[in-house]
Design a protein around this motif. Sequence first.
Motif, mmCIF file in Angstrom:
data_model
loop_
_atom_site.group_PDB
_atom_site.id
_atom_site.type_symbol
_atom_site.label_atom_id
_atom_site.label_comp_id
_atom_site.label_asym_id
_atom_site.label_seq_id
_atom_site.Cartn_x
_atom_site.Cartn_y
_atom_site.Cartn_z
ATOM 1 N N LEU A 82 -8.297 6.657 -3.554
ATOM 2 C CA LEU A 82 -8.189 5.428 -2.772
ATOM 3 C C LEU A 82 -7.449 5.694 -1.465
ATOM 4 O O LEU A 82 -7.875 5.229 -0.394
ATOM 5 C CB LEU A 82 -7.461 4.359 -3.589
ATOM 6 C CG LEU A 82 -7.205 3.022 -2.869
ATOM 7 C CD1 LEU A 82 -8.524 2.370 -2.452
ATOM 8 C CD2 LEU A 82 -6.389 2.084 -3.761
ATOM 9 N N VAL A 83 -6.347 6.443 -1.540
ATOM 10 C CA VAL A 83 -5.598 6.785 -0.334
ATOM 11 C C VAL A 83 -6.489 7.565 0.636
ATOM 12 O O VAL A 83 -6.519 7.296 1.843
ATOM 13 C CB VAL A 83 -4.342 7.608 -0.709
ATOM 14 C CG1 VAL A 83 -3.704 8.211 0.543
ATOM 15 C CG2 VAL A 83 -3.333 6.734 -1.442
ATOM 16 N N PHE A 84 -7.222 8.541 0.114
ATOM 17 C CA PHE A 84 -8.111 9.349 0.941
ATOM 18 C C PHE A 84 -9.164 8.469 1.622
ATOM 19 O O PHE A 84 -9.462 8.633 2.808
ATOM 20 C CB PHE A 84 -8.790 10.413 0.081
ATOM 21 C CG PHE A 84 -9.607 11.395 0.860
ATOM 22 C CD1 PHE A 84 -9.034 12.541 1.376
ATOM 23 C CD2 PHE A 84 -10.961 11.185 1.081
ATOM 24 C CE1 PHE A 84 -9.787 13.459 2.103
ATOM 25 C CE2 PHE A 84 -11.721 12.085 1.806
ATOM 26 C CZ PHE A 84 -11.127 13.230 2.317
ATOM 27 N N ALA A 85 -9.712 7.512 0.865
ATOM 28 C CA ALA A 85 -10.747 6.636 1.426
ATOM 29 C C ALA A 85 -10.197 5.769 2.552
ATOM 30 O O ALA A 85 -10.866 5.562 3.577
ATOM 31 C CB ALA A 85 -11.326 5.756 0.318
ATOM 32 N N LYS A 130 2.843 6.354 6.979
ATOM 33 C CA LYS A 130 2.215 5.036 6.835
ATOM 34 C C LYS A 130 2.494 4.159 8.050
ATOM 35 O O LYS A 130 1.588 3.494 8.574
ATOM 36 C CB LYS A 130 2.722 4.343 5.571
ATOM 37 C CG LYS A 130 2.203 2.913 5.403
ATOM 38 C CD LYS A 130 2.738 2.241 4.157
ATOM 39 C CE LYS A 130 2.237 0.806 4.035
ATOM 40 N NZ LYS A 130 2.710 0.149 2.789
ATOM 41 N N LYS A 131 3.748 4.149 8.506
ATOM 42 C CA LYS A 131 4.125 3.319 9.644
ATOM 43 C C LYS A 131 3.317 3.697 10.880
ATOM 44 O O LYS A 131 2.768 2.843 11.582
ATOM 45 C CB LYS A 131 5.619 3.517 9.913
ATOM 46 C CG LYS A 131 6.400 2.231 10.122
ATOM 47 C CD LYS A 131 7.863 2.539 10.339
ATOM 48 C CE LYS A 131 8.624 2.100 9.108
ATOM 49 N NZ LYS A 131 10.082 2.267 9.279
ATOM 50 N N ALA A 147 -5.088 -4.047 6.825
ATOM 51 C CA ALA A 147 -4.804 -4.741 5.571
ATOM 52 C C ALA A 147 -4.783 -3.779 4.384
ATOM 53 O O ALA A 147 -3.898 -3.843 3.519
ATOM 54 C CB ALA A 147 -5.836 -5.845 5.347
ATOM 55 N N LEU A 148 -5.739 -2.866 4.316
ATOM 56 C CA LEU A 148 -5.801 -1.916 3.203
ATOM 57 C C LEU A 148 -4.609 -0.963 3.215
ATOM 58 O O LEU A 148 -4.043 -0.637 2.159
ATOM 59 C CB LEU A 148 -7.105 -1.123 3.278
ATOM 60 C CG LEU A 148 -8.397 -1.887 2.981
ATOM 61 C CD1 LEU A 148 -9.608 -0.991 3.223
ATOM 62 C CD2 LEU A 148 -8.407 -2.413 1.551
ATOM 63 N N THR A 149 -4.226 -0.509 4.409
ATOM 64 C CA THR A 149 -3.083 0.400 4.508
ATOM 65 C C THR A 149 -1.803 -0.273 4.043
ATOM 66 O O THR A 149 -1.003 0.309 3.300
ATOM 67 C CB THR A 149 -2.913 0.892 5.962
ATOM 68 O OG1 THR A 149 -4.115 1.519 6.397
ATOM 69 C CG2 THR A 149 -1.767 1.872 6.078
ATOM 70 N N ALA A 150 -1.600 -1.511 4.477
ATOM 71 C CA ALA A 150 -0.389 -2.240 4.095
ATOM 72 C C ALA A 150 -0.308 -2.439 2.579
ATOM 73 O O ALA A 150 0.777 -2.363 1.997
ATOM 74 C CB ALA A 150 -0.364 -3.593 4.802
ATOM 75 N N LYS A 151 -1.439 -2.647 1.937
ATOM 76 C CA LYS A 151 -1.434 -2.980 0.509
ATOM 77 C C LYS A 151 -1.406 -1.753 -0.397
ATOM 78 O O LYS A 151 -0.707 -1.738 -1.420
ATOM 79 C CB LYS A 151 -2.663 -3.838 0.170
ATOM 80 C CG LYS A 151 -2.686 -4.311 -1.288
ATOM 81 C CD LYS A 151 -3.803 -5.295 -1.523
ATOM 82 C CE LYS A 151 -3.849 -5.741 -2.981
ATOM 83 N NZ LYS A 151 -2.618 -6.417 -3.427
ATOM 84 N N PHE A 152 -2.125 -0.691 -0.051
ATOM 85 C CA PHE A 152 -2.372 0.374 -1.018
ATOM 86 C C PHE A 152 -1.700 1.718 -0.721
ATOM 87 O O PHE A 152 -1.604 2.559 -1.613
ATOM 88 C CB PHE A 152 -3.879 0.608 -1.161
ATOM 89 C CG PHE A 152 -4.612 -0.558 -1.762
ATOM 90 C CD1 PHE A 152 -4.430 -0.889 -3.103
ATOM 91 C CD2 PHE A 152 -5.459 -1.337 -0.997
ATOM 92 C CE1 PHE A 152 -5.102 -1.954 -3.667
ATOM 93 C CE2 PHE A 152 -6.136 -2.419 -1.548
ATOM 94 C CZ PHE A 152 -5.952 -2.728 -2.896
ATOM 95 N N ILE A 153 -1.267 1.967 0.500
ATOM 96 C CA ILE A 153 -0.638 3.256 0.801
ATOM 97 C C ILE A 153 0.879 3.110 0.731
ATOM 98 O O ILE A 153 1.456 2.305 1.464
ATOM 99 C CB ILE A 153 -1.070 3.789 2.176
ATOM 100 C CG1 ILE A 153 -2.568 4.110 2.171
ATOM 101 C CG2 ILE A 153 -0.266 5.035 2.555
ATOM 102 C CD1 ILE A 153 -3.093 4.710 3.451
#
Length: 468
Positions: A26-29, A91-92, A194-200
């Motif tokens: 998921l992170v890779f995607a 991430k930031k 949105a995906l980065t904030a939630k899953f990484i």
Amino acid sequence: MSAAGEIAQTGRVAALGAEPLDRRRLVFAIVSIGLFMASIDQTIVATALPAIERELHATINWSGWTISIYALGQVIAMPMAGKISDMYGRKKVFMISAAIFTLSSLCCGFAGNMAFLLLARFIQALGGGAFMPSATGIVSDHFGAERDRATGMFTSILPVGGMIGPVLGGLFVTYWSWRGIFLVNVPIGLVLIALTAKFIPASATRPASRIDIHGILLLAVLIATAMFGITYLGSGQVPLYSPVFLGCEAIAAGTLYLFLRHSRRDSAPFVPYRLLRGRGFGVMNLINYVYGAAALGFAGLVPLYAQERYHIAPLGAGTLLTARAVGMIAVAGAATMALRRTGYRLPMIGGFAILAGGLVMMAATPALSPYAWLAIGAAVTGCGMGLSVPAANNASLQLAPDQVAAIAGLRGMFRQAGAITAVSVTTAVIARSADPGVVQARVFLVFAALLVAMLPLVMLVPDHHGNW
């Protein structure tokens, strides 16, 4: 960093590397979406250059800056983003990059003149250039001992954007407007944030250190003045002894000296001097520069070449890069998985030779219909890129495995600098020529010759075999 901090960071990375496979995928995607957007914008503009020229009343040497200035922004952003992501967290930096890229894409879509478009395009490139170092760091944190294969798979992701970009550009130009090539990034960018904030998860950081603004400005002045001088010469009405041209190139040469001296003397330079010289880094930097000129610069010029020499429609010209991306994807995965057996030198030599052969083929007189001939030639160049790039990427990383993000940024910086040189010189030469298509074919032959001349240097690259 203190001993306790290093132990804590090591433990954190080890824990990340032990994450479930689904989580790592998921992170890779997610990070791949950012790389996908940035790679789209390296090629999507190529099919829209004639339309941009017409609507914004520009000439080819200045509209070509929409490609060159994107590469310039990436050159500046990549090494800087590598260092900042180590200091403040991958991430930031990745999220801020996505926000900058998305907002500036919106501004590009509403540009009313060439100056505003180039400014917004430069800012967009700063966001796009920061994706690769932060994404490489994120993947390295999560994949641990498998990072070589994970980062090698970026070679299969980037050409997907390269494949879709020219087709999207052709579709937008044919059925709507060139502005759509930038506006399409906005919804994708919002989803990415949105995906980065939630899953990484947040990554480890290092103590803050000084950002080398002096070094960054010197590099920016170096590339910008060299580009401007070449572009000014390309107007077709300016002699080689023009004071503006000679003055710009003299400033660039002087700034190069100051930049190298600064990197050698400064306590914390933008680009450390040790990463610019020696058998390892010096050779890889030169290889990456020539590769950037021959492969990345070539990619941005293929649709223009098809339109100028063979009068192929924009949509058809854009799909030629699809053939290149298909060839790259077909080979890159297998080349990545075979790296531990082949080492670095063999795939780099084979890949560069194949890439040179494809360039020669595209410059030659077609033996089939022009479109079919160019498509086959583009696919051959893609195969060469797919074979060589995974090895070239990891050859740089092994030289300083403790500075993964910084090395990824440096590698990208030299490749984009090569692309800038190729596009700026080629568009300037085209603007001064009576037969742009034939002149560009000769440029492809020069690219091929540079790749062949570089092959002996590959034998100086530190090789690696066996399990890592």
